[in-house]
Design a protein around this motif. Structure first.
Motif, mmCIF file in Angstrom:
data_model
loop_
_atom_site.group_PDB
_atom_site.id
_atom_site.type_symbol
_atom_site.label_atom_id
_atom_site.label_comp_id
_atom_site.label_asym_id
_atom_site.label_seq_id
_atom_site.Cartn_x
_atom_site.Cartn_y
_atom_site.Cartn_z
ATOM 1 N N ASP A 87 0.853 -1.186 0.000
ATOM 2 C CA ASP A 87 0.000 0.000 0.000
ATOM 3 C C ASP A 87 0.891 1.239 0.000
ATOM 4 N N ASP A 88 0.919 1.928 -1.141
ATOM 5 C CA ASP A 88 1.709 3.141 -1.283
ATOM 6 C C ASP A 88 0.896 4.307 -0.717
ATOM 7 N N PRO A 89 1.351 4.946 0.350
ATOM 8 C CA PRO A 89 0.549 6.005 0.973
ATOM 9 C C PRO A 89 0.396 7.246 0.104
ATOM 10 N N SER A 90 1.149 7.344 -0.987
ATOM 11 C CA SER A 90 1.075 8.552 -1.805
ATOM 12 C C SER A 90 -0.300 8.735 -2.430
ATOM 13 N N ASN A 91 -1.054 7.641 -2.614
ATOM 14 C CA ASN A 91 -2.393 7.781 -3.193
ATOM 15 C C ASN A 91 -3.475 7.419 -2.175
ATOM 16 N N GLY A 92 -3.129 7.534 -0.904
ATOM 17 C CA GLY A 92 -4.104 7.254 0.146
ATOM 18 C C GLY A 92 -3.867 5.897 0.771
ATOM 19 N N ASP A 137 -13.815 -0.766 -1.739
ATOM 20 C CA ASP A 137 -13.237 0.571 -1.837
ATOM 21 C C ASP A 137 -11.715 0.532 -1.960
ATOM 22 N N GLU A 138 -11.123 -0.611 -1.648
ATOM 23 C CA GLU A 138 -9.660 -0.676 -1.645
ATOM 24 C C GLU A 138 -9.052 -0.747 -3.043
ATOM 25 N N LEU A 139 -9.843 -1.120 -4.055
ATOM 26 C CA LEU A 139 -9.302 -1.389 -5.392
ATOM 27 C C LEU A 139 -9.656 -0.258 -6.352
ATOM 28 N N ASN A 140 -8.640 0.366 -6.912
ATOM 29 C CA ASN A 140 -8.821 1.476 -7.838
ATOM 30 C C ASN A 140 -8.021 1.254 -9.115
ATOM 31 N N ALA A 141 -8.378 2.012 -10.136
ATOM 32 C CA ALA A 141 -7.585 2.096 -11.364
ATOM 33 C C ALA A 141 -7.537 3.552 -11.768
ATOM 34 N N ASN A 142 -6.322 4.107 -11.772
ATOM 35 C CA ASN A 142 -6.140 5.527 -12.085
ATOM 36 C C ASN A 142 -7.043 6.410 -11.230
ATOM 37 N N GLY A 143 -7.165 6.050 -9.948
ATOM 38 C CA GLY A 143 -7.891 6.870 -8.998
ATOM 39 C C GLY A 143 -9.378 6.631 -8.936
ATOM 40 N N ASP A 182 -3.886 0.965 -6.310
ATOM 41 C CA ASP A 182 -4.267 1.351 -7.662
ATOM 42 C C ASP A 182 -3.589 0.438 -8.670
ATOM 43 N N LEU A 183 -4.372 -0.050 -9.616
ATOM 44 C CA LEU A 183 -3.883 -1.002 -10.608
ATOM 45 C C LEU A 183 -2.755 -0.426 -11.455
ATOM 46 N N PHE A 184 -2.725 0.900 -11.589
ATOM 47 C CA PHE A 184 -1.710 1.503 -12.449
ATOM 48 C C PHE A 184 -0.689 2.308 -11.650
ATOM 49 N N ASN A 185 -0.596 2.004 -10.362
ATOM 50 C CA ASN A 185 0.479 2.527 -9.530
ATOM 51 C C ASN A 185 1.550 1.448 -9.460
#
Length: 713
Positions: free
Chosen positions: A388-393, A479-485, A398-401
């Motif tokens: 979990d990279d804290p830079s995006n929360g 809510d934990e799974l995102n793609a490009n935010g 995020d799938l593209f992080n």
């Protein structure tokens, strides 16, 4: 011009060059030569640490009250606790009476103060206690009747009870008789006195006159709610429980436990409000057990001495809980407190004031818990599997992080797509092999996207109604799974179940095929990169099970594609050297080609029909001409004969084709240095798919015949 044989899979002249480093580990063949495209890549997930439940135990106050106070001994002495002399009892001068003088009959009431130096006051509790008062006759004559009343001195005096000798009963000189007084709830004992009615008949004196003595005072089952006294040790005990947070883990059965890796049991803030020291105080925890974890292995903490109220403090106690197990049915950790007050009748005989509600208390805390193993019901929750990279929360991946997504690259698929464009695999399979020691079921919700060389994306998703399908309601809660935010929707998600296992050395598998997913669409995109983010929902079904730290989850992804395929205008390119520079140049030579025919002899051992296009190239790689041109008939080669059951080739298709060149084409032939084969591959219209073996080949021999016209000057 050229002669070429293309084996489907082989060396550099094959349609698929398996000597290419990218390809050499991609393909395999079985015993009959059937080809499988296979690739396995590891995902570096690490451990499912978040699946270990966190247990919180809030510090809890534990208390024990003195409770009912037992009264047995009322005096430090024995033999004479109070007496009335001969003259007080009879009203006669003792100097005038001695044996064998006759004493006249009479009766009298006397009051005897009773020595109760162990008791100043007490308030009786209950209706079961009594006191025995022994009266000894030392008056020198026989008493015919005694009635005894026990008086509590006060303002006014209170009669606590009465007892008397039976009819015809006598108390002879030198003998004793017991009288029993029963107490009632709320009786107050203080300044005790015996009021005695005595009667006797005329008789000769038997001995010298002396006293009527209260010689013994003893309680039976006497309990008090409050005393001001010197008392023997009072035992007290109580039980209670400490609440263990059930937000993450539930102890629903007596056998459920957590095994502690590190932690401590802290007992502090010990306060004794009793006006007596406690010797000893024992706090035991039946549910905290050391190996081998039987009930007799419970943790017990003993304080040898707790000072009386106002006389000092007791030391704190800390117990290492490493390797202990906690059993706490219904998330309640039971404790027992047992103690005994000091005996103030020994030694000093100090008078202390004690109430049954007086209590001692302490605070029990279980701190810094780290769980090594838990057996019980882990409460369902979501655990992010990726970093979990804290830079995006936080709590979002995020799938593209690139710092969060797991990525595997299959370069060979990119190269394959360059060589065999248009191939569609009809029976591909993708599987995830994993090793785990998780002892409870978990569901992995994942977004898996394949990206081909051109950047086209296809998400792996489950077939609706199948075991891997994620419905929109579930997707909305991830809510934990995102793609490009942006939150991923159900068409971008797939799920699979992790079965409970205690053996991390035994692999488990989950497979995606076209019956339960869109894996055919996913793999026919020939993804060179596969990206994955996932979250594990632990124990959705609330099953009991064992979970051990660390929770291992070691997955790898396998792509398994049997070359059972269909082709619709699939193509293969190959360039060969063909130097036609010796042919006439119509602009410079006295000769020119006036006729020309391309002859193609072929043997097609592929289960695919082919179309052949020849692109003639100059020394700079520029197209000279294309055969056939748009105005010429296509060069079509039928497929080999295919067995209707196995899908394999049974007999090659051999033949020849001819095509006459147009004058514009003839005029350009001399510029040719290379020729590019464009081989189009097509499944027979009568078959949806075919199966390929490594040794399946297609051979073509291309020759040119023509006429030259010479100009003679």
């Amino acid at each position: 011009m050229s002669e070429k044989t293309y084996q489907f899979m082989g060396s550099s002249d094959a349609l698929i060059d398996t000597t290419d480093p990218d390809f050499e580990s991609l393909f395999s063949t079985d015993n009959d030569g059937f080809i499988r495209l296979s690739k396995e890549e590891d995902f570096d997930f690490g451990e499912l640490d978040g699946a270990i439940p966190e247990i919180d135990v809030d510090p809890t106050s534990v208390n024990a009250s003195v409770g009912e106070i037992a009264l047995n001994n009322f005096s430090s002495s024995s033999g004479n606790l109070g007496s009335a002399g001969f003259q007080s009892v009879t009203g006669l001068d003792p100097a005038l009476f001695g044996p064998p003088t006759t004493i006249p009959g009479g009766s009298e009431t006397v009051e005897i103060d009773i020595s109760t130096d162990y008791l100043q006051s007490a308030t009786i509790k209950g209706n079961t206690g009594s006191i025995t008062i022994d009266v000894t006759n030392e008056l020198g004559f026989t008493i015919d009747d005694i009635t005894l009343r026990l008086i509590s001195g006060g303002s006014p005096d209170v009669t606590l009870g009465t007892d008397q000798m039976g009819a015809g009963e006598q108390l002879e000189d030198g003998n004793s008789r017991s009288f029993q007084i029963n107490f009632s709830d709320g009786d107050v004992l203080q300044n005790l006195k015996a009021e005695v009615d005595v009667s006797w008949n005329s008789q000769p004196m038997e001995d010298d006159p002396d006293e009527l003595i209260v010689s013994q005072l003893e309680g039976q089952n006497v309990v008090a709610s409050q005393v001001e006294a010197a008392i023997k040790a009072q035992e007290f005990s109580t039980s209670g429980s400490v609440a263990i947070d059930d937000a993450n883990f539930r102890f629903e059965d007596p056998t459920h436990y957590i095994q502690i890796a590190t932690g401590e049991l802290q007992i502090d803030q010990i306060v004794n409000d009793i006006d007596l020291g406690i010797e000893p105080l024992i706090i035991s925890f039946p549910g905290i057990r050391r190996a081998p974890y039987n009930p007799g292995d419970s943790v017990t903490v003993q304080f040898d001495q707790i000072p009386r109220s106002g006389s000092g403090t007791a030391p704190d106690e800390s117990i290492d809980l490493s390797d202990v197990r906690i059993f706490a049915e219904d998330n309640k950790l039971v404790y027992n407190i047992k103690g005994a007050t000091e005996n103030t009748q020994d030694g000093s005989g100090d008078i202390r004031t004690i109430n049954e509600s007086d209590q001692m208390g302490a605070t029990v805390g279980i701190n810094n818990l780290a769980i090594d193993e838990a057996f019980g019901v882990v409460v369902p929750r979501n655990v992010i599997v990726n970093d979990d990279d804290p830079s995006n929360g936080t709590d979002v991946v995020d799938l593209f992080n690139d710092n969060e997504a797991q990525t595997i690259t299959i370069d060979a698929l990119e190269d394959l797509s360059d060589q065999l464009d248009g191939i569609e695999f009809t029976n591909p399979e993708m599987s995830i092999r994993y090793f785990t020691n998780i002892g409870i079921p978990a569901t992995i919700y994942a977004s898996i996207v394949g990206v081909d060389a051109g950047g086209n994306r296809v998400y792996l998703k489950g077939s609706q109604g199948g075991p891997h399908y994620v419905n929109s309601t579930t997707a909305d809660n991830l809510d934990e799974l995102n793609a490009n935010g942006s939150k991923l929707d159900s068409n971008q998600l797939i799920k699979f179940t992790i079965s409970p296992s205690q053996d991390p050395a035994t692999p488990q598998f989950v497979s995606f095929d076209k019956s339960n997913s869109n894996v055919d669409e996913f793999l026919n995109n020939l993804p060179s990169d596969i990206r994955l983010v996932s979250v594990a929902t632990v124990n959705e079904s609330l099953q009991e099970g064992t979970i051990t730290d660390p929770v291992e989850f070691d997955p790898s992804m396998s792509v398994d594609i049997p070359l059972d395929l269909s082709a619709n205008s699939a193509s293969y390119r190959d360039t060969v050297e063909v130097d036609l520079g010796d042919l006439p140049d119509p602009e410079q030579d006295d000769q020119r080609l006036t006729e020309g025919t391309i002859h193609i002899d072929y043997t097609n051992g592929l289960p695919l029909g082919t179309t052949l296009n020849l692109v003639l190239l100059d020394a700079d790689g520029n197209e000279v001409t294309r055969i056939p041109s748009s105005s010429q008939d296509p060069l079509t080669i039928g497929s080999a004969t295919v067995d209707s059951g196995s899908g394999f080739v049974t007999e090659a298709n051999a033949g020849n084709l001819s095509i006459s060149l147009e004058q514009d084409q003839l005029n350009l032939l001399n510029q040719t240095t290379d020729m590019e084969f464009l081989i189009g591959l097509n499944t027979d219209q009568n078959r949806s798919s075919v199966r390929l073996r490594a040794e399946d080949t297609i051979s073509v021999k291309i020759s040119l015949s023509g006429s030259v016209e010479s100009t003679v000057n």
